[in-house]
Design an enzyme around this catalytic site. Structure first.
Site, mmCIF file in Angstrom:
data_model
loop_
_atom_site.group_PDB
_atom_site.id
_atom_site.type_symbol
_atom_site.label_atom_id
_atom_site.label_comp_id
_atom_site.label_asym_id
_atom_site.label_seq_id
_atom_site.Cartn_x
_atom_site.Cartn_y
_atom_site.Cartn_z
ATOM 1 N N GLU A 84 0.823 -1.229 0.000
ATOM 2 C CA GLU A 84 0.000 0.000 0.000
ATOM 3 C C GLU A 84 0.852 1.272 0.000
ATOM 4 O O GLU A 84 0.651 2.175 0.810
ATOM 5 C CB GLU A 84 -0.955 0.002 1.210
ATOM 6 C CG GLU A 84 -2.001 -1.073 1.118
ATOM 7 C CD GLU A 84 -3.130 -0.967 2.148
ATOM 8 O OE1 GLU A 84 -3.046 -0.157 3.088
ATOM 9 O OE2 GLU A 84 -4.108 -1.719 1.994
ATOM 10 N N GLU A 118 -5.364 -8.219 -0.461
ATOM 11 C CA GLU A 118 -6.059 -7.981 0.814
ATOM 12 C C GLU A 118 -7.517 -7.746 0.480
ATOM 13 O O GLU A 118 -7.848 -6.789 -0.238
ATOM 14 C CB GLU A 118 -5.501 -6.763 1.559
ATOM 15 C CG GLU A 118 -4.174 -7.038 2.236
ATOM 16 C CD GLU A 118 -3.671 -5.863 3.079
ATOM 17 O OE1 GLU A 118 -4.491 -5.162 3.698
ATOM 18 O OE2 GLU A 118 -2.443 -5.665 3.104
HETATM 19 O O1 AHR Z 1 -5.031 -5.776 7.078
HETATM 20 C C1 AHR Z 1 -4.903 -4.656 7.881
HETATM 21 C C2 AHR Z 1 -4.215 -3.497 7.153
HETATM 22 O O2 AHR Z 1 -5.046 -3.055 6.124
HETATM 23 C C3 AHR Z 1 -2.922 -3.823 6.455
HETATM 24 O O3 AHR Z 1 -1.836 -3.739 7.298
HETATM 25 C C4 AHR Z 1 -2.840 -2.777 5.394
HETATM 26 O O4 AHR Z 1 -2.133 -3.212 4.257
HETATM 27 C C5 AHR Z 1 -4.288 -2.443 5.099
HETATM 28 O O5 AHR Z 1 -4.515 -1.089 5.109
#
Ligand code: AHR
Length: 504
Positions: free
Chosen positions: A177, A296
């Site tokens: 990210e 994610e």
């Molecule tokens: O999964 C929790 C967080 O969400 C992670 O660390 C990040 O990559 C995202 O913003």
């Protein structure tokens, strides 16, 4: 397809193929965050720990979910993580302040313990490198440490830690990210693209067989979306194999009708990124392909607030331990449907996360709870294989504030020629009405329905708890008979149904 009838028809044709289903669509993500690793996976003081400190009950549940790959060690955590902290003798590993989650990182679990975990689970490791505070040199050294034969500094260091043979880690994420201002060492798209490209070159020079994942947008709501994706891809196209996207869903407006139609959002996000992939490929006059990695994804909103995201400088704090209900599970099921429907461009997807932190599994010191979202993931992981079918659906519509009229069912299907199976996944989004559904096989008609499972309930907000762990469980139900190439069933309101049909 619009229909005014009050029943649905699902047309299946084994020739109408979208794409082979990448097994990596059923992957997970484990971060050094909260009680995900510590107390979740590695908990040496639990009565349920094995001799390595791994929770045997958690291992059993993770094996059941059968994650094909696990992304590790973060997440926001990785952007401040120096991997050398987490290897070598445990008593000489430093305790550090983790700035991402304001927690104490003991480093008692690190790269080698993670690889051992993956071997135990029979899953592919997917390592993220630190492109926040980390250098391209440090990222390349981690590839050498993991994948090079002995004879040079970092490979020999690995051997001195007890691992003579290379780990052979294939999947690598170029940071996490990096478009997010919250990220440690956040960069703009041009800065990130150049850093990722140089890291990728060095990493691949250590091992030309690795597959690299570029950081795409953290969400389609980012102000830099989709420009970030175009710029990063234009700078790195030839160096990378996958482009990532992240998204966390939530019923923030307490509008269940719209929430249950979120597949529209997921599809549009993927469609935009697929368009960018095609654009950049054409602009670069390239024959190389880059695929999408949704590394994610999950529901996360109730605990996406500061008091659940600040570890107050403690070890293994309770962070973002979201409790999942029935409507969340129906969103997760649709998400997995979308993965099948978009399997031509989407090749990796990691459920975030595995244990305690926005996870299908919650633990206490000596107990484990399977949350509602456990079951759709389990059923897809078990039943979806082979190729995804382009299913034609005729269904009634219902109205939503966010997406307008939406079909009341969300459907996907797979066909596995080698195993002679056909799986059909159906979400009924109606909060009030059962729906008669007719399955119609247009070419090969299976001999019988071998299994049918259903997750349902009358309250979209109902959830499992340690006191009442079986309120939401996928139940085996009787599958209908196939007659004249058709099978008729009725799906209850607020339900997810997974059906497996077989030949012989
Ligand atoms: O999964 C929790 C967080 O969400 C992670 O660390 C990040 O990559 C995202 O913003």
């Amino acid at each position: 397809m619009m229909s005014h009838s009050s029943a649905a028809k699902i047309y299946l044709d084994t020739n109408r193929v979208i794409s082979p289903i990448s097994p990596l669509l059923f992957s997970g993500f484990a971060e050094h965050m909260g009680r995900s690793i510590y107390e979740g996976i590695y908990d040496p003081v639990s009565p349920l720990a094995d001799e390595r400190g791994l929770r045997t009950d958690v291992i059993a549940a993770l094996k059941e979910l059968n994650f094909r790959a696990i992304r590790y060690p973060g997440g926001n955590f990785v952007s401040g993580y120096h991997w050398l902290d987490g290897v070598g003798p445990r008593d000489s590993r430093p305790r550090r302040r983790d700035l991402a989650w304001q927690s104490i990182e003991t480093n008692q679990f690190g790269t080698n313990e993670f690889i051992d975990l993956c071997r135990t689970l029979n899953t592919e490791p997917m390592l993220a490198c630190n492109l926040g505070t980390g250098t391209i040199d440090e990222a390349a050294a981690l590839v050498e440490y993991c994948n090079a034969p002995t004879g040079t500094q970092y490979a020999d260091l690995r051997a001195s830690h007890g691992y003579t043979e290379p780990h052979g880690v294939k999947y690598w994420c170029l940071g996490n990210e990096m478009d997010g201002p919250w990220q440690i060492g956040h960069l703009d798209a041009a800065e990130y693209g150049k850093k990722a490209r140089e890291a990728a070159k060095l990493m691949r020079w250590h091992d030309r067989d690795i597959k690299l994942v570029l950081c795409g947008s953290s969400s389609n709501t980012m102000p830099t979306f989709p420009e970030w994706d175009r710029m990063a891809l234009e700078l790195c196209w030839d160096q990378v194999d996958y482009h990532s996207l992240h998204y966390y869903a939530g019923n923030r407006d307490n509008d269940t009708a719209s929430y249950l139609a979120l597949s529209a959002e997921f599809e549009s996000y993927l469609d935009t990124l697929s368009g960018i992939l095609r654009y950049v490929k054409a602009k670069r006059r390239s024959s190389h392909d880059v695929y999408l990695s949704w590394d994610e994804w999950n529901v996360w909103y109730r605990t996406a607030v500061p008091e659940h995201m600040d570890g107050d400088w403690s070890e293994a704090p309770h962070l973002i331990e979201e409790v999942y209900n029935l409507e969340d599970a129906l969103v997760v099921a649709q998400w997995l449907n979308v993965f099948l429907r978009k399997s031509d461009t989407l090749k990796i997807a990691c459920l975030a996360q595995l244990v305690n932190v926005i996870a299908p599994i919650l633990t206490t010191h000596d107990a484990l709870l399977k949350q509602s979202i456990y079951y759709p993931f389990l059923l897809f992981s078990r039943l979806a294989s082979g190729v995804a079918l382009d299913v034609a659906v005729s269904a009634p519509f219902y109205s939503t504030a966010r997406f307008g009229d939406m079909p009341v069912v969300d459907v996907a299907a797979s066909y596995d020629e080698a195993n002679q199976t056909n799986a059909i996944f159906i979400v009924n989004r109606s909060q009030t009405d059962s729906l008669p559904v007719e399955l119609v096989w247009q070419d090969r008609v299976p001999d019988h329905l071998s299994a049918a499972y259903q997750l349902t309930g009358d309250n979209p907000q109902a959830a499992n708890s340690f006191e009442n762990p079986n309120r939401l469980v996928a139940q085996r139900v009787d599958g209908p008979a196939i007659e004249d190439g058709r099978a008729a069933l009725t799906v209850p309101p607020l339900s997810f149904t997974a059906i497996e049909a077989r030949w012989a």
